[in-house]
Scaffold this motif. Sequence first.
Motif, PDB file in Angstrom:
ATOM      1  N   LEU A 150      -8.923   2.507  -1.193  1.00  0.00           N
ATOM      2  CA  LEU A 150      -8.623   1.143  -1.617  1.00  0.00           C
ATOM      3  C   LEU A 150      -9.745   0.605  -2.481  1.00  0.00           C
ATOM      4  O   LEU A 150     -10.921   0.945  -2.297  1.00  0.00           O
ATOM      5  CB  LEU A 150      -8.450   0.224  -0.405  1.00  0.00           C
ATOM      6  CG  LEU A 150      -7.162   0.326   0.399  1.00  0.00           C
ATOM      7  CD1 LEU A 150      -7.225  -0.629   1.578  1.00  0.00           C
ATOM      8  CD2 LEU A 150      -5.959   0.018  -0.473  1.00  0.00           C
ATOM      9  N   LEU A 201      -6.221   3.801   5.085  1.00  0.00           N
ATOM     10  CA  LEU A 201      -6.483   3.606   3.656  1.00  0.00           C
ATOM     11  C   LEU A 201      -7.828   2.949   3.397  1.00  0.00           C
ATOM     12  O   LEU A 201      -8.079   2.454   2.302  1.00  0.00           O
ATOM     13  CB  LEU A 201      -5.379   2.740   3.033  1.00  0.00           C
ATOM     14  CG  LEU A 201      -4.054   3.443   2.758  1.00  0.00           C
ATOM     15  CD1 LEU A 201      -3.063   2.466   2.165  1.00  0.00           C
ATOM     16  CD2 LEU A 201      -4.245   4.625   1.815  1.00  0.00           C
ATOM     17  N   CYS A 223       0.831  -1.210   0.000  1.00  0.00           N
ATOM     18  CA  CYS A 223       0.000   0.000   0.000  1.00  0.00           C
ATOM     19  C   CYS A 223       0.864   1.258   0.000  1.00  0.00           C
ATOM     20  O   CYS A 223       0.545   2.243  -0.688  1.00  0.00           O
ATOM     21  CB  CYS A 223      -0.944  -0.015   1.203  1.00  0.00           C
ATOM     22  SG  CYS A 223      -2.280  -1.229   1.103  1.00  0.00           S
ATOM     23  N   ARG A 265      -3.333  -0.563  -4.792  1.00  0.00           N
ATOM     24  CA  ARG A 265      -4.671  -0.187  -4.331  1.00  0.00           C
ATOM     25  C   ARG A 265      -5.728  -1.256  -4.629  1.00  0.00           C
ATOM     26  O   ARG A 265      -6.794  -1.236  -4.038  1.00  0.00           O
ATOM     27  CB  ARG A 265      -5.105   1.144  -4.978  1.00  0.00           C
ATOM     28  CG  ARG A 265      -4.309   2.362  -4.504  1.00  0.00           C
ATOM     29  CD  ARG A 265      -4.556   2.625  -3.038  1.00  0.00           C
ATOM     30  NE  ARG A 265      -3.810   3.786  -2.528  1.00  0.00           N
ATOM     31  CZ  ARG A 265      -2.639   3.716  -1.949  1.00  0.00           C
ATOM     32  NH1 ARG A 265      -2.018   2.532  -1.830  1.00  0.00           N
ATOM     33  NH2 ARG A 265      -2.038   4.800  -1.492  1.00  0.00           N
ATOM     34  N   PHE A 311      -6.004  -4.419   6.269  1.00  0.00           N
ATOM     35  CA  PHE A 311      -5.448  -3.264   5.562  1.00  0.00           C
ATOM     36  C   PHE A 311      -5.277  -2.073   6.501  1.00  0.00           C
ATOM     37  O   PHE A 311      -5.991  -1.948   7.498  1.00  0.00           O
ATOM     38  CB  PHE A 311      -6.351  -2.897   4.382  1.00  0.00           C
ATOM     39  CG  PHE A 311      -6.373  -3.951   3.323  1.00  0.00           C
ATOM     40  CD1 PHE A 311      -5.503  -3.892   2.248  1.00  0.00           C
ATOM     41  CD2 PHE A 311      -7.232  -5.036   3.418  1.00  0.00           C
ATOM     42  CE1 PHE A 311      -5.495  -4.885   1.276  1.00  0.00           C
ATOM     43  CE2 PHE A 311      -7.233  -6.033   2.461  1.00  0.00           C
ATOM     44  CZ  PHE A 311      -6.355  -5.961   1.389  1.00  0.00           C
TER      45      PHE A 311
END
Length: 714
Positions: free
Chosen positions: A570, A565, A543, A548, A561
């Motif tokens: 994402l 983000l 990331c 993405r 994750f």
Amino acid sequence: MHDIPLPTPQRPEILAPAGDTPSFLAGLAAGADAIYLGLKHFSARMQAENFSLAELSRLTDLAHSEQARVYVAMNTLVKPGEPAAAYRLVHRLARQVKPDGLIVQDLAFVDIARQAGFEGGIFLSTLGNLTSPQSLRTAKALGASRVILPRELSIDEIRLMGEACPDGLDLECFIHGALCYCVSGRCYWSSYMGGKSGLRGRCVQPCRRVYRQGGGAAAALLRQAEQQNAREEVRHKGRQLRELQPQGREGRDQRRSPGKGREGRFFSCLDLSLDVLAKTLLNIPHLVSWKIEGRKKGPHYVYHVVTAYRMLRDNPGDAQVRKDAEEILELALGRPGTRARFLPQKDNTIPTSPSGMTSSGLLAGKIRIEQDGRVTLKPHFELLPQDYLRVGVEDERWHATLPVTRRIPKAGTLLLRLPRHKTPKAGTPVFLIDRREPELMALLREWQSRLAALPVRESRAVEKAPVFPPAVKPSPRPDTVVRPGLPQGRETRGGRQQITGLWLSPRTADISRTVAPRISWWLPPVIWPEEEEALRRRIERLCREGARHFVCNAPWQKDLFPADLKGDALDLVAGPFCNIANAAALAVLRDMGFAAAYVSPELSREDYLALPKQSPLPLGMVIAGFWPVGISRFGLLGVKPNEPFLSPKGEAFWARNYGGNIWIYPGWPLDLGEQRQELQAAGYSFFARLEEHVPQGLLEARRPGLFNWEGALL
């Protein structure tokens, strides 16, 4: 929900299986703290007799009078046309039966249970594949009250899961019963071979069959066909096997040397039996339930196994009790036992016995063929009226089950009346698979009388309709070619843009930061506890380098994750291993933050075409490539990886090791390329092809790879 003491890690409940009323009553008689069972629909053990709502209402009242809980398994994949029916069933269950918990694997039931007003616990099945610590936190956020752990974990991993478990969530683990070779929720073997899916409770257990690998396999299959005087079958198998054999001198030598081949029940597991080791599970945080597998077993099995584990739980330091409990377990008529991977110092244990008998039951003797053609048995022990016998094993043509109608003394003669087409060969083993001892039958009659005295709560029609989200207009996405090796970058195929997909692993993640943003990163279908943190670090690094687009192959992977983000930063897609097949489950995924979803590969044509019209997310599907029939953590015993092996019908398969797991593939790929236009017209907006390095010497069998397209997912 009821005034019943809740289980604790210090005193976990003994959770008994029940496939019919006698087994339910046997569990109560043996002192089970809870009983789990299925209904006539939406149960992952559809071969069991299962229960109607009317009879279950009385059984639940009887259990509650004994301070025992009742959990209903509705742990099947829900097809596109079934959410409304599932809602009506849960609604009636909540009002008429009032069970203490629902066991579910499909995300649809999370929403359906809420809408239907169900007040009991929501337990996420082992079929849901919650295999690492983060999955527990995600499950709690979704509203689950219990998670059932996979059977592949060691005691250290179970303890790690318990320590990571959030407050308000309980854990349940298996302590005894049948093992599947493949990870629960990651087995498509039965479905790929003919629509009878384990995710739908219809598995025909292809893992229990005899497989062959090496030069002897081809010769044996051809001899078998010749003996049956099936000339066309001989020609067909000959063509098929010539395609599958390695070419050149090596292939010719294998066909001429049957002695070099191997055959056996390579994937048929022994039964899990923790017995005296179960005490190590006491006091693990949040672990409140010891589960016994066996909803297709009879009351004899349930009574003895529950009795033994209740003794072991209540007297962990008493050596005589441990000895007595072990003797009781020997009477339960299961398969030979294994610890599987439970002991960490023996984590390479493979719980299969390729050359042994892995059929359930106690060996009673072997078939004798008398001079006059009668089929007889001289049992090694006394047989009682209502005993149940199994002749041979399931994949033999003479396999049969039959009751004993009169007492047969040890070494006496029992005449077996079998259809002519099921006449077994001499020496075929016969197993005692269920026993109705007079003492147990008398005990069950007492419990049956108590049950009969209870009223039945009648059901009423469900007037309220469920609310499901509206469908969305599909948005186009590039196709994905998912490769096991390093990427080639973006491509164009047939005028349509393609993106390269990679399985996320230590090797693939170590690539140039200029390439990482252009990749569709596919997370593994199974993440074991000790793998989670390293995977999280790889995801964070990707990331940071601009990646993405990620495909999560379990819904619980979403929370691996970085928190900063989440949302639009994402592009998270629910992968095909999420086993999504209905609009209600897709709505849960949408609320979790997924932007799109791949549907389950198991669906039939009718189901595939119906789903986009109902979906609140853009949909894709795996349209071609090598889809695995199963993923296992148990390793291989007797089978060499990257070499073809054959089923009794000559179907080819091969196995490969990825990251400590065994992936089993069919010898022919999935191929729905000709159906692409029809699928696009129905509303699918993106597709994936799964590529693999095919083993040297394997020529793909010439058979269609349509999965269940032309059939039905039963």
